[in-house]
Design a protein around this motif. Structure first.
Motif, PDB file in Angstrom:
ATOM      1  N   ALA A   1       2.897  -3.044   6.017  1.00 11.44           N
ATOM      2  CA  ALA A   1       3.004  -1.683   5.496  1.00 11.44           C
ATOM      3  C   ALA A   1       3.286  -1.663   3.998  1.00 11.44           C
ATOM      4  O   ALA A   1       4.273  -1.098   3.542  1.00 11.44           O
ATOM      5  N   LYS A   2       2.388  -2.272   3.240  1.00 12.80           N
ATOM      6  CA  LYS A   2       2.583  -2.362   1.789  1.00 12.80           C
ATOM      7  C   LYS A   2       1.252  -2.178   1.055  1.00 12.80           C
ATOM      8  O   LYS A   2       1.008  -2.809   0.044  1.00 12.80           O
ATOM      9  N   VAL A   3       0.405  -1.299   1.590  1.00 13.23           N
ATOM     10  CA  VAL A   3      -0.953  -1.133   1.070  1.00 13.23           C
ATOM     11  C   VAL A   3      -1.013   0.084   0.153  1.00 13.23           C
ATOM     12  O   VAL A   3      -0.784   1.217   0.597  1.00 13.23           O
ATOM     13  N   CYS A   4      -1.313  -0.135  -1.096  1.00  8.82           N
ATOM     14  CA  CYS A   4      -1.425   0.969  -2.053  1.00  8.82           C
ATOM     15  C   CYS A   4      -2.581   1.888  -1.654  1.00  8.82           C
ATOM     16  O   CYS A   4      -3.681   1.424  -1.369  1.00  8.82           O
ATOM     17  N   GLY A   5      -2.303   3.179  -1.622  1.00 11.61           N
ATOM     18  CA  GLY A   5      -3.340   4.165  -1.387  1.00 11.61           C
ATOM     19  C   GLY A   5      -3.775   4.349   0.056  1.00 11.61           C
ATOM     20  O   GLY A   5      -4.699   5.119   0.322  1.00 11.61           O
ATOM     21  N   LEU A   6      -3.145   3.670   0.997  1.00 13.38           N
ATOM     22  CA  LEU A   6      -3.516   3.816   2.404  1.00 13.38           C
ATOM     23  C   LEU A   6      -3.179   5.232   2.870  1.00 13.38           C
ATOM     24  O   LEU A   6      -2.064   5.701   2.680  1.00 13.38           O
ATOM     25  N   VAL A   7      -4.148   5.904   3.451  1.00 14.36           N
ATOM     26  CA  VAL A   7      -3.940   7.263   3.933  1.00 14.36           C
ATOM     27  C   VAL A   7      -3.459   7.199   5.377  1.00 14.36           C
ATOM     28  O   VAL A   7      -4.142   6.653   6.247  1.00 14.36           O
TER      29      VAL A   7
ATOM     30  N   THR B   1      10.771   8.766  -2.757  1.00 17.34           N
ATOM     31  CA  THR B   1       9.757   8.630  -3.810  1.00 17.34           C
ATOM     32  C   THR B   1       9.974   7.383  -4.661  1.00 17.34           C
ATOM     33  O   THR B   1       9.087   6.979  -5.404  1.00 17.34           O
ATOM     34  N   GLN B   2      11.155   6.773  -4.538  1.00 17.52           N
ATOM     35  CA  GLN B   2      11.432   5.562  -5.313  1.00 17.52           C
ATOM     36  C   GLN B   2      10.601   4.400  -4.780  1.00 17.52           C
ATOM     37  O   GLN B   2      10.270   4.355  -3.601  1.00 17.52           O
ATOM     38  N   LEU B   3      10.302   3.475  -5.668  1.00 18.06           N
ATOM     39  CA  LEU B   3       9.519   2.314  -5.251  1.00 18.06           C
ATOM     40  C   LEU B   3      10.293   1.500  -4.227  1.00 18.06           C
ATOM     41  O   LEU B   3      11.524   1.412  -4.273  1.00 18.06           O
ATOM     42  N   TYR B   4       9.545   0.915  -3.326  1.00 11.22           N
ATOM     43  CA  TYR B   4      10.106   0.127  -2.240  1.00 11.22           C
ATOM     44  C   TYR B   4      10.353  -1.297  -2.722  1.00 11.22           C
ATOM     45  O   TYR B   4       9.429  -2.102  -2.791  1.00 11.22           O
ATOM     46  N   GLY B   5      11.589  -1.595  -3.113  1.00  9.50           N
ATOM     47  CA  GLY B   5      12.089  -2.927  -3.439  1.00  9.50           C
ATOM     48  C   GLY B   5      11.112  -3.937  -4.000  1.00  9.50           C
ATOM     49  O   GLY B   5      10.892  -4.957  -3.373  1.00  9.50           O
ATOM     50  N   GLY B   6      10.561  -3.683  -5.142  1.00 14.07           N
ATOM     51  CA  GLY B   6       9.686  -4.657  -5.781  1.00 14.07           C
ATOM     52  C   GLY B   6       8.231  -4.573  -5.350  1.00 14.07           C
ATOM     53  O   GLY B   6       7.397  -5.337  -5.827  1.00 14.07           O
ATOM     54  N   GLU B   7       7.913  -3.658  -4.458  1.00  9.37           N
ATOM     55  CA  GLU B   7       6.519  -3.469  -4.032  1.00  9.37           C
ATOM     56  C   GLU B   7       5.902  -2.338  -4.862  1.00  9.37           C
ATOM     57  O   GLU B   7       6.596  -1.637  -5.592  1.00  9.37           O
ATOM     58  N   ALA B   8       4.611  -2.135  -4.721  1.00  8.66           N
ATOM     59  CA  ALA B   8       3.896  -1.138  -5.525  1.00  8.66           C
ATOM     60  C   ALA B   8       3.736   0.195  -4.806  1.00  8.66           C
ATOM     61  O   ALA B   8       2.938   1.024  -5.215  1.00  8.66           O
ATOM     62  N   ILE B   9       4.489   0.405  -3.734  1.00  8.08           N
ATOM     63  CA  ILE B   9       4.430   1.672  -3.013  1.00  8.08           C
ATOM     64  C   ILE B   9       5.847   2.238  -2.889  1.00  8.08           C
ATOM     65  O   ILE B   9       6.827   1.525  -3.083  1.00  8.08           O
ATOM     66  N   SER B  10       5.936   3.517  -2.542  1.00  7.89           N
ATOM     67  CA  SER B  10       7.245   4.156  -2.421  1.00  7.89           C
ATOM     68  C   SER B  10       7.893   3.843  -1.071  1.00  7.89           C
ATOM     69  O   SER B  10       7.229   3.385  -0.136  1.00  7.89           O
ATOM     70  N   GLN B  11       9.174   4.149  -0.991  1.00  5.87           N
ATOM     71  CA  GLN B  11       9.904   3.991   0.270  1.00  5.87           C
ATOM     72  C   GLN B  11       9.228   4.798   1.376  1.00  5.87           C
ATOM     73  O   GLN B  11       9.062   4.311   2.498  1.00  5.87           O
ATOM     74  N   THR B  12       8.847   6.037   1.061  1.00  7.22           N
ATOM     75  CA  THR B  12       8.215   6.892   2.070  1.00  7.22           C
ATOM     76  C   THR B  12       6.861   6.341   2.488  1.00  7.22           C
ATOM     77  O   THR B  12       6.552   6.292   3.684  1.00  7.22           O
ATOM     78  N   GLU B  13       6.048   5.920   1.528  1.00  6.11           N
ATOM     79  CA  GLU B  13       4.743   5.343   1.875  1.00  6.11           C
ATOM     80  C   GLU B  13       4.920   4.140   2.798  1.00  6.11           C
ATOM     81  O   GLU B  13       4.186   3.990   3.780  1.00  6.11           O
ATOM     82  N   HIS B  14       5.884   3.298   2.486  1.00  3.56           N
ATOM     83  CA  HIS B  14       6.141   2.118   3.309  1.00  3.56           C
ATOM     84  C   HIS B  14       6.545   2.515   4.729  1.00  3.56           C
ATOM     85  O   HIS B  14       6.017   1.986   5.715  1.00  3.56           O
TER      86      HIS B  14
END
Length: 188
Positions: free
Chosen positions: A161-167, A19-32
């Motif tokens: 793989a750094k798109v906010c809100g991508l389902v 759930t933590q943010l992915y290294g300076g990006e606007a999405i989480s580790q899991t989302e990435h």
């Protein structure tokens, strides 16, 4: 020697640290991770590539480098530090692809015009910490490795793989692929 992770432990890592943010990006580790795996799947990638994409940054979750450490110029070497936790669990092709994904970025910066400029700001910062753009000798040594092409494919998924809100499908969607690779590896 470190005992390898189990499938359940990998799922728990995603649930706890993902759930933590992915290294300076606007999405989480899991989302990435899920986006990278989904992109590989959409491109027709085999189980090795899809699971390598899913787990390529597992080292970040295992060792949880803070953004402050990154800002201070410390590379967590996630691509290397995760290897003992996956060795014996997954096929060497998956592990080597994960191990090489940072070098794939360095290689592409050398050999693909415009690639460096397309990297996110966070990826450009980490590139500098990870050794920068490869020279010709490093690039030749990288591309000669058996998993180099798969690592480049992973890298392309990683970058996109750094798109906010991508389902995309949830983690459970990939568990059959992961468990299948684990079973095949155990049978060897």
């Amino acid at each position: 020697m470190t005992k390898h992770l189990s499938s359940d432990q990998i799922v728990a890592l995603f649930e706890q640290a993902g759930t933590q943010l992915y290294g300076g990006e606007a999405i989480s580790q899991t989302e990435h991770a899920l986006q990278a795996a989904w992109l590989a799947e959409q491109a027709g990638g085999d189980d090795n590539l899809v699971i390598a994409c899913l787990l390529h940054d597992l080292g970040h979750m295992l060792f949880q480098q803070s953004d402050d450490e990154l800002a201070e110029g410390k590379d967590d070497l996630h691509q290397f530090r995760v290897v003992p936790y996956l060795r014996g669990l997954l096929p060497p092709a998956v592990i080597e692809t994960i191990r090489l994904h940072v070098d794939a970025k360095r290689y592409l910066c050398r050999h693909q015009p415009g690639y460096l400029a397309e990297l996110s700001e966070a990826s450009q910062l980490s590139l500098a910490l990870q050794g920068g753009v490869m020279d010709d000798s490093q690039a030749c040594a990288f591309i000669a490795q058996p998993q180099a092409e798969l690592a480049i494919a992973l890298r392309r998924c990683d970058d996109a793989a750094k798109v906010c809100g991508l389902v995309v499908p949830p983690l459970t969607h990939y568990l059959n692929r992961l468990n299948s690779l684990i079973e095949k590896t155990a049978a060897i």
